[in-house]
Design a protein around this motif. Structure first.
Motif, mmCIF file in Angstrom:
data_model
loop_
_atom_site.group_PDB
_atom_site.id
_atom_site.type_symbol
_atom_site.label_atom_id
_atom_site.label_comp_id
_atom_site.label_asym_id
_atom_site.label_seq_id
_atom_site.Cartn_x
_atom_site.Cartn_y
_atom_site.Cartn_z
ATOM 1 N N LYS A 56 1.030 -1.173 -0.112
ATOM 2 C CA LYS A 56 -0.172 0.007 -0.024
ATOM 3 C C LYS A 56 1.010 0.990 0.130
ATOM 4 O O LYS A 56 1.926 1.528 0.896
ATOM 5 N N PRO A 57 0.724 2.203 -0.890
ATOM 6 C CA PRO A 57 1.517 3.493 -0.857
ATOM 7 C C PRO A 57 1.071 4.367 0.184
ATOM 8 O O PRO A 57 -0.033 4.476 0.551
ATOM 9 N N VAL A 58 2.140 5.190 0.258
ATOM 10 C CA VAL A 58 1.819 6.341 1.346
ATOM 11 C C VAL A 58 1.917 7.737 0.574
ATOM 12 O O VAL A 58 2.872 7.816 -0.097
ATOM 13 N N ASN A 59 0.676 8.322 0.408
ATOM 14 C CA ASN A 59 0.603 9.576 -0.298
ATOM 15 C C ASN A 59 0.634 10.788 0.671
ATOM 16 O O ASN A 59 -0.338 10.825 1.176
ATOM 17 N N ALA A 60 2.083 11.443 1.051
ATOM 18 C CA ALA A 60 2.059 12.307 1.797
ATOM 19 C C ALA A 60 1.870 13.773 1.118
ATOM 20 O O ALA A 60 2.549 14.078 0.042
ATOM 21 N N SER A 61 0.517 14.268 1.572
ATOM 22 C CA SER A 61 0.186 15.452 0.643
ATOM 23 C C SER A 61 0.786 16.757 1.290
ATOM 24 O O SER A 61 1.160 16.674 2.272
ATOM 25 N N CYS A 62 0.907 17.778 0.450
ATOM 26 C CA CYS A 62 1.383 19.046 0.815
ATOM 27 C C CYS A 62 0.728 20.131 0.036
ATOM 28 O O CYS A 62 0.143 19.798 -0.670
ATOM 29 N N LYS A 63 0.507 21.244 0.774
ATOM 30 C CA LYS A 63 -0.305 22.333 0.069
ATOM 31 C C LYS A 63 0.041 22.983 -0.942
ATOM 32 O O LYS A 63 -0.564 23.526 -2.026
ATOM 33 N N LYS A 64 1.429 23.356 -0.921
ATOM 34 C CA LYS A 64 1.974 23.966 -2.090
ATOM 35 C C LYS A 64 3.141 23.096 -2.768
ATOM 36 O O LYS A 64 3.835 21.915 -2.249
ATOM 37 N N GLN A 65 3.233 23.146 -3.917
ATOM 38 C CA GLN A 65 4.264 22.587 -4.870
ATOM 39 C C GLN A 65 5.574 22.538 -4.478
ATOM 40 O O GLN A 65 6.242 21.605 -4.164
ATOM 41 N N ASP A 66 6.251 23.892 -3.950
ATOM 42 C CA ASP A 66 7.478 23.878 -3.417
ATOM 43 C C ASP A 66 7.831 23.067 -2.304
ATOM 44 O O ASP A 66 8.699 22.675 -1.938
ATOM 45 N N GLU A 67 6.758 22.815 -1.360
ATOM 46 C CA GLU A 67 6.803 21.957 -0.019
ATOM 47 C C GLU A 67 6.832 20.618 -0.504
ATOM 48 O O GLU A 67 7.792 19.987 0.109
ATOM 49 N N ALA A 68 6.147 20.337 -1.529
ATOM 50 C CA ALA A 68 6.324 18.608 -1.930
ATOM 51 C C ALA A 68 7.756 18.575 -2.754
ATOM 52 O O ALA A 68 8.293 17.396 -2.555
#
Length: 132
Positions: A56-68
């Motif tokens: 199962k993958p872990v999808n760690a979300s960020c609000k902004k592209q630069d944070e990701a």
């Protein structure tokens, strides 16, 4: 997403997941754009992590592209032996319950030299989702 030298703590789709950096098999950047009536409603950016312990993958979300982007590059440094970048063949292996083949390929790579961090960057998976 919280990282230190020993562990990665990510708030994934199925709750909090704790994994060791040496157990990360594969990672890639992910962008999902939501559209409503054809107009862009928003985007979600993140890093998807697969560990050798779970398919199962872990999808760690960020609000902004630069944070990701920053999280992705820091994870590359923390997990230098992980496969990096989106690859449709790897997705097929992971989703068709052939996860063992992916982990076997990763284990075979463990004896290979560590790539330069600039060589590790691969394209990002980008998808669009229609709201209505």
């Amino acid at each position: 997403l919280v990282c230190n030298g020993d562990y990665i703590l990510a708030n994934g789709n199925d709750g909090l997941r704790l994994m060791r950096p040496e157990d990360v098999v594969w990672m890639y950047r992910h962008t999902l754009t939501q559209r409503v009536y054809g107009f862009k409603a928003g985007s979600t950016h993140g890093v998807v992590l697969y560990s050798q312990d779970s398919h199962k993958p872990v999808n760690a979300s960020c609000k902004k592209q630069d944070e990701a982007d920053r999280a992705f590059f820091e994870l590359q440094k923390l997990c230098p032996k992980a496969f990096v970048g989106y690859d449709k063949d790897m997705i097929k292996q992971a989703k068709k319950k052939n996860y063992h083949a992916l982990v076997t390929a990763w284990n075979a790579q463990q004896t290979a030299p560590v790539p330069n961090s600039s060589e590790g960057y691969s394209p990002v998976e980008t998808r669009e989702q229609d709201g209505i």
